[in-house]
Enzyme design. Sequence first.
Site, mmCIF file in Angstrom:
data_model
loop_
_atom_site.group_PDB
_atom_site.id
_atom_site.type_symbol
_atom_site.label_atom_id
_atom_site.label_comp_id
_atom_site.label_asym_id
_atom_site.label_seq_id
_atom_site.Cartn_x
_atom_site.Cartn_y
_atom_site.Cartn_z
ATOM 1 N N ASN A 122 -10.475 -8.692 2.682
ATOM 2 C CA ASN A 122 -9.885 -9.035 1.385
ATOM 3 C C ASN A 122 -9.841 -10.559 1.291
ATOM 4 O OD1 ASN A 122 -8.295 -9.518 -0.826
ATOM 5 N ND2 ASN A 122 -6.614 -8.190 -0.192
ATOM 6 N N ARG A 157 -12.478 -5.667 -0.702
ATOM 7 C CA ARG A 157 -11.722 -5.630 -1.949
ATOM 8 C C ARG A 157 -12.415 -6.568 -2.931
ATOM 9 N NH1 ARG A 157 -6.408 -8.882 -3.731
ATOM 10 N NH2 ARG A 157 -6.123 -7.803 -5.700
ATOM 11 N N HIS A 171 -4.638 -3.910 -9.326
ATOM 12 C CA HIS A 171 -3.920 -3.129 -8.294
ATOM 13 C C HIS A 171 -4.367 -1.666 -8.301
ATOM 14 C CE1 HIS A 171 -0.232 -6.046 -8.590
ATOM 15 N NE2 HIS A 171 -1.006 -6.397 -7.566
ATOM 16 N N HIS A 201 3.946 -0.771 -8.935
ATOM 17 C CA HIS A 201 3.547 -1.609 -7.786
ATOM 18 C C HIS A 201 4.278 -2.936 -7.953
ATOM 19 C CE1 HIS A 201 0.530 -3.248 -4.812
ATOM 20 N NE2 HIS A 201 1.039 -4.350 -5.341
ATOM 21 N N GLY A 230 2.654 -9.845 -6.933
ATOM 22 C CA GLY A 230 2.143 -9.457 -8.247
ATOM 23 C C GLY A 230 2.717 -8.078 -8.551
ATOM 24 N N ARG A 252 4.452 -15.563 -11.702
ATOM 25 C CA ARG A 252 3.743 -15.375 -12.979
ATOM 26 C C ARG A 252 4.716 -14.859 -14.033
ATOM 27 N NH1 ARG A 252 -0.918 -11.587 -10.575
ATOM 28 N NH2 ARG A 252 -0.209 -12.201 -8.509
ATOM 29 N N MET A 261 12.083 -12.066 -3.280
ATOM 30 C CA MET A 261 13.241 -11.310 -3.738
ATOM 31 C C MET A 261 14.373 -11.298 -2.706
ATOM 32 S SD MET A 261 14.072 -10.057 -6.503
ATOM 33 C CE MET A 261 13.450 -9.027 -7.785
ATOM 34 N N ARG A 262 14.025 -11.368 -1.415
ATOM 35 C CA ARG A 262 15.087 -11.375 -0.394
ATOM 36 C C ARG A 262 15.950 -12.624 -0.541
ATOM 37 N NH1 ARG A 262 10.542 -9.867 3.882
ATOM 38 N NH2 ARG A 262 9.481 -11.209 2.405
ATOM 39 N N GLU A 318 9.016 -0.913 -2.180
ATOM 40 C CA GLU A 318 9.262 -0.140 -0.956
ATOM 41 C C GLU A 318 10.565 -0.521 -0.268
ATOM 42 O OE1 GLU A 318 5.801 -0.435 1.628
ATOM 43 O OE2 GLU A 318 4.515 -0.208 -0.119
ATOM 44 N N GLU A 353 -3.410 -0.431 0.949
ATOM 45 C CA GLU A 353 -4.660 -0.729 0.253
ATOM 46 C C GLU A 353 -5.842 -0.799 1.213
ATOM 47 O OE1 GLU A 353 -2.292 -3.764 -1.891
ATOM 48 O OE2 GLU A 353 -3.781 -3.498 -3.458
HETATM 49 P P1 ADP Z 1 1.567 -8.886 -2.238
HETATM 50 O O1 ADP Z 1 1.690 -8.609 -3.703
HETATM 51 O O2 ADP Z 1 1.274 -10.323 -1.936
HETATM 52 O O3 ADP Z 1 0.709 -7.901 -1.469
HETATM 53 P P2 ADP Z 1 3.857 -7.566 -1.068
HETATM 54 O O4 ADP Z 1 3.547 -6.238 -1.646
HETATM 55 O O5 ADP Z 1 3.863 -7.697 0.405
HETATM 56 O O6 ADP Z 1 3.026 -8.728 -1.703
HETATM 57 O O7 ADP Z 1 5.304 -7.983 -1.626
HETATM 58 C C1 ADP Z 1 5.841 -9.214 -1.305
HETATM 59 C C2 ADP Z 1 7.227 -9.312 -1.926
HETATM 60 O O8 ADP Z 1 8.027 -8.216 -1.468
HETATM 61 C C3 ADP Z 1 7.957 -10.557 -1.467
HETATM 62 O O9 ADP Z 1 7.836 -11.556 -2.398
HETATM 63 C C4 ADP Z 1 9.388 -10.115 -1.397
HETATM 64 O O10 ADP Z 1 10.033 -10.580 -2.564
HETATM 65 C C5 ADP Z 1 9.380 -8.613 -1.461
HETATM 66 N N1 ADP Z 1 10.075 -8.009 -0.330
HETATM 67 C C6 ADP Z 1 9.599 -7.736 0.897
HETATM 68 N N2 ADP Z 1 10.578 -7.190 1.666
HETATM 69 C C7 ADP Z 1 11.682 -7.107 0.893
HETATM 70 C C8 ADP Z 1 13.013 -6.640 1.098
HETATM 71 N N3 ADP Z 1 13.407 -6.136 2.263
HETATM 72 N N4 ADP Z 1 13.873 -6.726 0.072
HETATM 73 C C9 ADP Z 1 13.481 -7.239 -1.107
HETATM 74 N N5 ADP Z 1 12.244 -7.695 -1.365
HETATM 75 C C10 ADP Z 1 11.352 -7.630 -0.380
#
Ligand code: ADP
Length: 403
Positions: free
Chosen positions: A7, A95, A184, A212, A216, A245, A287-288, A337, A388
Amino acid sequence: MKVLVINCGSSTFKYQLIDMDTETVLCSGLVERIGEQQGMLSYKGHPGTDRERKFTLEQPFPDHRAGMNAVMKLLTDSEKGVLKSLEEISAVGHRVVLGGEAIRESCLMGEKEKRIVAELSELAPLHNPANLQGIDVAQQLLPHAPSVGVFDTEFHSTLPAKAYIYPLPIELYEKMRIRRYGYHGTSHRYVTQQAAAFLGKDVTEINLITCHLGNGCSITAVENGKSVDTSMGLTPLEGVMMGTRCGSIDPAALLYLGTRKGLDFPELEELINKKSGLKGICGLNDMRDIHAASEKGDEKAKLAVDMFCHSVRKYIGAYYAVLGRVDAVVFTAGIGENDDVARAEICDNLEILGIAVDAQKNAVRSGSPRDISAPNAKVPVLVVPTNEELAIAQETMRVLSMQ
Ligand code: ADP
């Protein structure tokens, strides 16, 4: 059979080697800062393999070829590697972000297909050229292994015209193919299949709203297993609010900033892609970190979470109306997730639609698909981890089996 999944971004690429006989990941990693003075390669041998280990290498990678070469060396390294010879790699799954209207299905990447991806670079300048570079390098370094392109847009090739044509002059679609493509798709398709299996339903009969939510974010309305509407558009900028974004805004805001405030196109592009979304509101995009700041009383962090959840809720409502019957709402990717707080806020007060989350089930952390809905809720709310890379490897095998 072993499939290498690649990817590529403009200065990075992720790789994963999967043994498809057992669907086991043998190793995975990331090459970053390609073209910069100091690059970084991370490598992770996976638990359960006899080469389980994790390390990083710092060295310059002038281009993707140099990065890929370093990965190939590691794969066959006598101490650290998981392969005796590169000949063991049967195929490479790539990808590719935009296949447009010309490529609607995963396919072998021959000269004709590569030319189409190159022509589409104009519409996906951040992704398609990098994806193409990955294909070229893999074909040079692994000439025995066929390269298969798996396109982010292909799951959305089933959108009806009423969902993909923008209300702009029709010539813009007819002559320039300006339309909604959706992104996606590999993830939305994968979680659709997983959700159908989890609910014991036939995938061709299932209606879902798949969310998703990662860096993004995109939401898809799935009818009888097919994408019938999706929030991302011509580019991955449209739709819900994201990490950096803005998602959908009034396009006239950009005209105002351009014509009245003198921002040029590159400045506007940076503004809406890199400086907006969660980051634009509270200065943070993970988000954390945003939850942590909100708990400490940061009002802008709280506003960012509220705005994010509000924008996802609106799509759930809209796609409920598009579908009429919804068999499940599915959350996936980093936020979907892992973030029980966001899931609860998104689904709050949706009992009228039969959607309600059980607080205890929602709080449980797990890497498996699960139902977090309240006992009497009509519509299951599922958390389904996406994968993915595995989906790309499975598609690669499917394409090869048809040759
Ligand atoms: P990408 O779109 O780059 O593949 P991911 O699907 O891995 O990204 O998602 C990344 C985002 O997931 C991070 O910006 C974070 O905000 C969020 N994230 C990951 N773990 C947690 C968690 N335990 N609680 C809240 N948000 C989380």
